[in-house]
Design a protein around this motif. Structure first.
Motif, mmCIF file in Angstrom:
data_model
loop_
_atom_site.group_PDB
_atom_site.id
_atom_site.type_symbol
_atom_site.label_atom_id
_atom_site.label_comp_id
_atom_site.label_asym_id
_atom_site.label_seq_id
_atom_site.Cartn_x
_atom_site.Cartn_y
_atom_site.Cartn_z
ATOM 1 N N PRO A 1 0.848 -1.200 0.000
ATOM 2 C CA PRO A 1 0.000 0.000 0.000
ATOM 3 C C PRO A 1 0.877 1.241 0.000
ATOM 4 C CG PRO A 1 0.039 -0.996 2.172
ATOM 5 C CD PRO A 1 0.846 -1.889 1.271
ATOM 6 N N MET A 2 0.438 2.281 -0.682
ATOM 7 C CA MET A 2 1.207 3.525 -0.730
ATOM 8 C C MET A 2 0.279 4.710 -0.973
ATOM 9 S SD MET A 2 3.161 2.753 -4.343
ATOM 10 C CE MET A 2 4.645 2.964 -3.485
ATOM 11 N N MET A 3 0.851 5.896 -0.890
ATOM 12 C CA MET A 3 0.102 7.124 -1.115
ATOM 13 C C MET A 3 0.854 7.951 -2.153
ATOM 14 S SD MET A 3 -0.958 10.112 1.628
ATOM 15 C CE MET A 3 -1.467 8.919 2.824
ATOM 16 N N ASN A 4 0.123 8.492 -3.138
ATOM 17 C CA ASN A 4 0.787 9.317 -4.145
ATOM 18 C C ASN A 4 0.885 10.761 -3.662
ATOM 19 O OD1 ASN A 4 -1.731 10.471 -4.594
ATOM 20 N ND2 ASN A 4 -1.992 9.582 -6.617
ATOM 21 N N GLU A 5 1.466 11.624 -4.499
ATOM 22 C CA GLU A 5 1.703 13.014 -4.089
ATOM 23 C C GLU A 5 0.412 13.793 -3.866
ATOM 24 O OE1 GLU A 5 1.499 12.790 -8.483
ATOM 25 O OE2 GLU A 5 2.731 11.758 -7.036
ATOM 26 N N LYS A 6 -0.716 13.332 -4.412
ATOM 27 C CA LYS A 6 -2.012 14.007 -4.218
ATOM 28 C C LYS A 6 -2.707 13.558 -2.937
ATOM 29 C CE LYS A 6 -2.754 14.166 -9.191
ATOM 30 N NZ LYS A 6 -3.566 13.644 -10.292
ATOM 31 N N GLY A 7 -2.128 12.579 -2.255
ATOM 32 C CA GLY A 7 -2.735 12.073 -1.030
ATOM 33 C C GLY A 7 -3.685 10.915 -1.272
ATOM 34 N N ASP A 8 -3.754 10.411 -2.517
ATOM 35 C CA ASP A 8 -4.623 9.277 -2.827
ATOM 36 C C ASP A 8 -3.901 7.976 -2.488
ATOM 37 O OD1 ASP A 8 -6.529 11.030 -3.906
ATOM 38 O OD2 ASP A 8 -5.570 10.958 -5.883
ATOM 39 N N PHE A 9 -4.656 7.033 -1.953
ATOM 40 C CA PHE A 9 -4.083 5.726 -1.658
ATOM 41 C C PHE A 9 -4.064 4.875 -2.920
ATOM 42 C CE2 PHE A 9 -5.424 6.890 2.653
ATOM 43 C CZ PHE A 9 -4.242 6.645 3.323
ATOM 44 N N LEU A 10 -2.960 4.180 -3.111
ATOM 45 C CA LEU A 10 -2.785 3.229 -4.205
ATOM 46 C C LEU A 10 -2.239 1.942 -3.613
ATOM 47 C CD1 LEU A 10 -0.871 5.508 -6.744
ATOM 48 C CD2 LEU A 10 -3.268 4.882 -6.866
ATOM 49 N N VAL A 11 -2.464 0.851 -4.302
ATOM 50 C CA VAL A 11 -1.849 -0.402 -3.903
ATOM 51 C C VAL A 11 -0.958 -0.840 -5.053
ATOM 52 C CG1 VAL A 11 -2.203 -2.784 -3.191
ATOM 53 C CG2 VAL A 11 -3.827 -1.021 -2.481
ATOM 54 N N GLU A 12 0.346 -0.916 -4.768
ATOM 55 C CA GLU A 12 1.322 -1.343 -5.766
ATOM 56 C C GLU A 12 1.412 -2.867 -5.738
ATOM 57 O OE1 GLU A 12 5.611 0.320 -6.698
ATOM 58 O OE2 GLU A 12 5.679 -1.083 -5.006
ATOM 59 N N VAL A 13 1.192 -3.480 -6.892
ATOM 60 C CA VAL A 13 1.256 -4.932 -7.007
ATOM 61 C C VAL A 13 2.318 -5.274 -8.046
ATOM 62 C CG1 VAL A 13 -0.017 -7.029 -7.604
ATOM 63 C CG2 VAL A 13 -1.187 -5.169 -6.403
ATOM 64 N N ILE A 14 3.283 -6.089 -7.642
ATOM 65 C CA ILE A 14 4.329 -6.554 -8.558
ATOM 66 C C ILE A 14 3.941 -7.967 -9.004
ATOM 67 C CG2 ILE A 14 6.788 -7.026 -8.873
ATOM 68 C CD1 ILE A 14 6.263 -4.117 -8.123
ATOM 69 N N ILE A 15 3.931 -8.174 -10.316
ATOM 70 C CA ILE A 15 3.638 -9.501 -10.851
ATOM 71 C C ILE A 15 4.858 -10.010 -11.602
ATOM 72 C CG2 ILE A 15 1.165 -9.062 -11.013
ATOM 73 C CD1 ILE A 15 1.562 -8.800 -14.085
ATOM 74 N N GLN A 16 4.965 -11.319 -11.676
ATOM 75 C CA GLN A 16 6.038 -11.934 -12.442
ATOM 76 C C GLN A 16 5.410 -12.892 -13.438
ATOM 77 O OE1 GLN A 16 9.896 -13.192 -10.710
ATOM 78 N NE2 GLN A 16 9.163 -15.246 -11.134
ATOM 79 N N THR A 17 5.741 -12.710 -14.706
ATOM 80 C CA THR A 17 5.249 -13.613 -15.735
ATOM 81 C C THR A 17 6.363 -14.576 -16.117
ATOM 82 O OG1 THR A 17 5.872 -12.109 -17.530
ATOM 83 C CG2 THR A 17 3.647 -11.890 -16.640
ATOM 84 N N VAL A 18 5.976 -15.760 -16.539
ATOM 85 C CA VAL A 18 6.937 -16.787 -16.909
ATOM 86 C C VAL A 18 6.758 -17.099 -18.382
ATOM 87 C CG1 VAL A 18 7.692 -19.152 -16.501
ATOM 88 C CG2 VAL A 18 6.885 -17.768 -14.605
ATOM 89 N N GLY A 19 7.820 -17.212 -19.084
ATOM 90 C CA GLY A 19 7.755 -17.595 -20.489
ATOM 91 C C GLY A 19 8.506 -16.606 -21.343
ATOM 92 N N GLY A 20 7.928 -15.443 -21.593
ATOM 93 C CA GLY A 20 8.579 -14.428 -22.391
ATOM 94 C C GLY A 20 8.247 -14.509 -23.864
#
Length: 193
Positions: free
Chosen positions: A83-102
């Motif tokens: 979870p994080m907050m941007n410069e405007k004060g809005d909450f965002l949820v950063e999700v990192i995904i990993q794909t396999v194959g390419g």
């Protein structure tokens, strides 16, 4: 003479034991390698790519390890959620995904060809977006579905510079809630008098 025979017999047994232990160790190492290859699905040798997605709504039910799918086919999984907050004060949820194959299989008039996927920027320009969806109606677990939504607006958070960003779109329940709010606003503007 009997002591020489005993020493020779002991050295033969010691050499046989060393070979037996060595064979056992080689077999154990081979077994461990086979287990990794079989249960790892051979993914050790496949290309892996990471992407970042920012969700503006709730991601309740999304956990690390959750599947990332394209049209029902799992192409990767969620590796991190922050979870994080941007410069405007809005909450965002950063999700990192990993794909396999390419690689993707492209269907063309001359048949199926293995080729590198078009650059992620080209796919996003064509409407590639990520959406949070339920894995099942029985359990509240979520997954990420990546597909083309060309009518969806293109909104980037541009916070994480380490991984390419895939824009997200609201969930179906968030879209329904927004539609109901718009209808309520329009009804509120009707002059009933």
């Amino acid at each position: 003479m009997s002591t020489k025979k005993i020493k020779t017999t002991q050295s033969v047994h010691a050499g046989a034991n060393a070979r037996l232990i060595g064979a056992f160790m080689l077999g154990a190492i081979g077994l461990v390698v086979m287990v990794f290859l079989v249960f790892g699905g051979g993914e050790f040798f496949k290309a892996k790519s990471k992407y970042v997605i920012y969700f503006r709504g709730s991601v309740d039910g999304l956990n690390t390890g959750a599947p990332v799918k394209i049209r029902g086919v799992q192409i990767g999984s969620v590796t991190d959620i922050h979870p994080m907050m941007n410069e405007k004060g809005d909450f965002l949820v950063e999700v990192i995904i990993q794909t396999v194959g390419g690689t993707i299989r492209e269907a063309r008039s001359e048949g199926l060809l293995e080729s590198k996927a078009n650059g992620i920027d080209d796919l996003i320009a064509r409407g590639l977006r990520a959406q949070l969806q339920s894995q099942s109606v029985v359990v509240a677990q979520k997954m990420i579905v990546v597909d083309y939504y060309p009518e969806a607006p293109l909104i980037f958070a541009r916070i994480n510079k380490q991984f390419p960003e895939i824009p997200s779109i609201p969930t179906k329940s968030e879209e329904l809630e927004q539609s109901l709010q718009n209808v309520a606003k329009e009804i509120g503007q009707v002059p009933f008098a």
